[in-house]
Design an enzyme around this catalytic site. Structure first.
Site, PDB file in Angstrom:
ATOM      1  N   SER A 197     -11.203  -0.906  -0.597  1.00 54.32           N
ATOM      2  CA  SER A 197      -9.912  -0.818   0.098  1.00 54.32           C
ATOM      3  C   SER A 197     -10.064  -1.056   1.592  1.00 54.32           C
ATOM      4  CB  SER A 197      -9.291   0.569  -0.103  1.00 54.32           C
ATOM      5  OG  SER A 197      -8.711   0.703  -1.364  1.00 54.32           O
ATOM      6  N   ASP A 222       0.853  -1.191   0.000  1.00 52.08           N
ATOM      7  CA  ASP A 222       0.000   0.000   0.000  1.00 52.08           C
ATOM      8  C   ASP A 222       0.890   1.243   0.000  1.00 52.08           C
ATOM      9  OD1 ASP A 222      -2.322   1.794   0.680  1.00 52.08           O
ATOM     10  OD2 ASP A 222      -3.310  -0.122   1.018  1.00 52.08           O
ATOM     11  N   HIS A 260      -3.600   6.075   3.383  1.00 55.01           N
ATOM     12  CA  HIS A 260      -4.361   4.903   2.931  1.00 55.01           C
ATOM     13  C   HIS A 260      -3.800   3.606   3.514  1.00 55.01           C
ATOM     14  CE1 HIS A 260      -5.898   1.908  -0.021  1.00 55.01           C
ATOM     15  NE2 HIS A 260      -6.904   2.744  -0.181  1.00 55.01           N
TER      16      HIS A 260
END
Length: 723
Positions: free
Chosen positions: A501, A91, A166
């Site tokens: 996600s 990620d 994220h």
């Protein structure tokens, strides 16, 4: 090889980007087209392909899924909360100082861990601990494709440190430690933790923030190197909240780096969990469709954030927002029309509010309508109204993408067209319409129902329609978790985000707990367990709907087997197991040639003749996309429950489809652990139909082992009906 091609070891060294060693043999290098062609012609080289880029796919969750810490007899406590299981994340990195990665009460680092913590910009090895046990970064592929990228001026950190948040968010969802009394400006409050709060976290940063784009890019060669390293390091579960775009590459095409890396990871016993994508509700948009990957759809929780809108006639409408500012008392309400200019057709459209004179909106709350489901419609409308001196905006739209607070806590509230029309009729019925907007509240439980999110990508699988995707659904809407303080929407290091996600690490956390309980299961066994035991109704026994236009009852193309049910998955009774050889048989049955399978697998592969049917792939689902008359397929189940067990079949056939199972009873004992059965499927339809859905269930006194059955009649094969 490069030295021979380029003329010297120095040139070869400068050209080399990565060498892949642990899961497969290969390398990434900077080459011209002519050099790449010359290399491809070498008999030592299987395949050469250009690099490409992937995109990011982005408190109540675990209680909702039945994993409450307060219950001493559940999967969470039976597995010591996932201790000794290592979850890897590919990620945007990690913010190591986040409270979600504290190692309070966490034991020694697992003995099978071979990785480490890589130093870099504002990241040193001591940023890791017994919880965050590994952190590496991979940027060479990205830099090779973006030679103008200035690493010194970039706001991102050239290290495993997360700039955009994220990666921190996904890691804390799956394996974050306990953090008490966390909320988002007072909303969604509670004790925060991941699904496996004592699992260990290993970070592989392969995605980079590009200032010029205001977005994140992930080089496929960096992703592949991260997967290669994770196999060496000893991760047990690999979570990727990334995806490509439709049209997809075939599974044997090495340009699909996630499928390629995942194949080798799964062959080594690593469970790979991927986001299904955020291109819903359109059909055939699901990503990461290889049958060796667990592909996850996003659903809502039984939680919402109602925001009271009170009209001047005292009618109260509950919109949805994340508004935490002060109450906006009764204020003039306007729908921009008859504004005295030529674009009156668009004056009330959210995306065109800037066409209205400022005087129309100044000092008022503005109502507008949009057909756009993305949050950009909300944020753009809010910016236009605010710039004109307006005090708030009410957006009427179809069920949308996700809730995000507007900047500076500007009041922006979403409602549907029906309620929007009610507000518009009120405006048109009075000379001086007014409205009051109160702060959002948190509502948990009844009457809030569970839904598949609008944005969640849908099946059927566009690469191989007989392989059901997504596999499973999990909460992925308005998920509160840790983030980077650099994120624009960070509040005290935490944020509410939505996307597949967020759903993928929910499943990764559940799988980590299951791995602790069943350390010797194959990756396919875990997929089977979560699919065959999934919830197909919400916690109140109500049907689960799929958001879209219009809302409908969810089916397997929305959420696979259903919503992940951790407690039931711990004891599935029977599993539909697969191994590397089964995946190779799938590739043969799907029509891939020997050479393409060989380059994926890394070993010479010759498909047998005749090839097996793709319908016989031992998945925990049956999907027949082109039934004309009748077909018979085979499945094999393995008993992982009580040694002496007897299961009887229950068939819930799709509409107009006849399903006959033989034998109707399966008997297991100490000598018989695997039993095969056949399923004969025929159609009574006389026309080409859409898909109809049913279930095939094996039941004993304790288990209901359920797989979805999806059948489409195609009297005229390979026919596209536009009408």
């Amino acid at each position: 090889m490069l030295s021979s091609l380029l003329g010297s070891k120095v040139d070869a060294h400068e050209s080399m980007v990565y060498s892949y060693r642990h899961g497969f043999s290969g390398f990434a290098a900077k080459l011209t087209e002519s050099q790449a062609k010359k290399l491809a012609d070498s008999p030592e080289v299987v395949h050469v392909m250009a690099d490409s880029f992937y995109e990011l796919a982005t408190t109540r969750t675990w209680d909702y899924l039945g994993l409450s810490v307060a219950n001493p007899n559940n999967l969470l406590n039976d597995t010591n909360m996932g201790d000794q299981v290592i979850i890897g994340f590919i990620d945007t990195g990690v913010w190591p100082e986040s409270e979600s990665f504290n190692d309070n009460g966490v034991g020694p680092i697992p003995s099978h861990w071979k990785g480490g913590c890589e130093s870099g910009e504002k990241f040193i090895s001591t940023n890791c601990n017994r919880k965050l046990i590994g952190a590496k970064y991979f940027i060479n592929g990205f830099l090779a494709e973006n030679e103008g990228f200035n690493t010194t001026e970039s706001r991102d950190y050239i290290s495993a440190r997360d700039f955009i948040g994220h990666g921190t968010h996904t890691a804390s969802i799956a394996g974050g430690s306990f953090v008490p009394n966390i909320s988002y400006k007072g909303l969604a409050g509670g004790n925060l933790r991941g699904g496996a709060p004592r699992a260990r976290i290993a970070i592989y940063k392969a995605c980079w923030y590009v200032d010029q784009l205001g977005a994140v890019a992930c080089s496929s060669s960096d992703i592949l190197k991260a997967m290669d390293e994770s196999m060496h390091d000893g991760v047990d579960v690999l979570s990727l909240s990334l995806g490509a775009q439709i049209p997809l590459y075939p599974e044997t095409d090495l340009r699909d780096r996630i499928a390629t890396g995942a194949f080798h990871a799964v062959a080594k016993g690593i469970i790979v969990v991927c986001a299904g994508g955020n291109s819903g509700p359109a059909a055939q948009t699901v990503l990461n469709t290889a049958p060796w990957i667990i592909t996850v759809a996003a659903t809502t929780l039984d939680r919402s954030f109602p925001t009271p809108i009170t009209l001047g006639n005292r009618k109260v409408i509950l919109g949805q927002a994340l508004y935490t500012g002060q109450e906006l008392g009764f204020t003039s309400l306007v729908y921009p029309e008859n504004a005295g200019f030529t674009n009156e057709t668009f004056s009330g459209v959210c995306e065109r509010l800037n066409l209205n004179p400022n005087r129309t909106m100044a000092g008022k709350v503005v109502l507008c309508f949009t057909t756009n489901t993305l949050f950009t419609a909300v944020s753009r409308a809010a910016s236009y109204v605010k710039a004109a001196g307006g005090l708030g905006v009410i957006i009427a739209r179809n069920p949308g993408y996700n809730l995000t607070p507007c900047r500076d806590d500007f009041p922006c509230v979403a409602i549907d067209y029906e309620l929007g029309t009610d507000v518009l009729l009120y405006i048109r019925s009075t000379r001086s319409p007014v409205v009051k907007i109160q702060p959002s509240r948190t509502l948990v439980g009844q009457p809030v129902g569970t839904k598949v999110a609008t944005f969640s990508s849908r099946g059927p699988n566009s690469i191989s329609p007989a392989i059901l995707k997504p596999d499973i659904g999990a909460p992925g809407v308005s998920i509160l978790a840790a983030t980077s303080p650099d994120s624009n929407s960070s509040v005290g290091g935490f944020d509410i985000l939505a996307g597949t996600s967020m759903a993928a690490p929910v499943v990764a956390g559940v799988v980590a707990l299951l791995k602790a309980l069943h350390p010797n299961w194959s990756p396919a066994a875990f997929r089977s367990a979560i699919v065959t035991t999934a919830w197909r109704t919400d916690p109140f026994g109500e049907q689960i709907f799929a958001e879209g236009s219009s809302r409908k009852v969810a089916d397997p193309f929305d959420y696979g087997g259903g919503i992940v049910n951790p407690e039931k998955a711990a004891d599935p009774g029977l599993i539909y197991d697969m191994g590397p050889r089964d995946y190779i048989l799938y590739l043969c049955s799907a029509g891939y040639n020997d050479s393409s399978i060989t380059q994926l697998v890394g070993n010479v592969t010759v498909c047998s003749t005749p090839k097996t049917s793709v319908l016989d792939v031992n998945l925990p689902s049956i999907t027949i996309p082109d039934l004309k008359d009748e077909v018979t397929l085979t499945r094999t189940v393995t008993n992982v429950g009580t040694v002496d067990s007897v299961y009887k079949v229950v068939v819930e056939p799709p509409l107009g489809i006849q399903v006959v199972v033989a034998p109707e009873t399966l008997v297991f004992n100490s000598k018989t652990k695997n039993v095969s059965f056949t399923v004969r499927v025929s159609t009574t339809h006389k026309i080409n139909t859409g898909f109809y859905f049913g279930n095939l269930i094996w039941t004993d006194s304790m288990h209901n082992v359920t797989i979805p059955v999806s059948v489409r009649t195609q009297i005229l094969q390979n026919y596209y009906d536009e009408n």
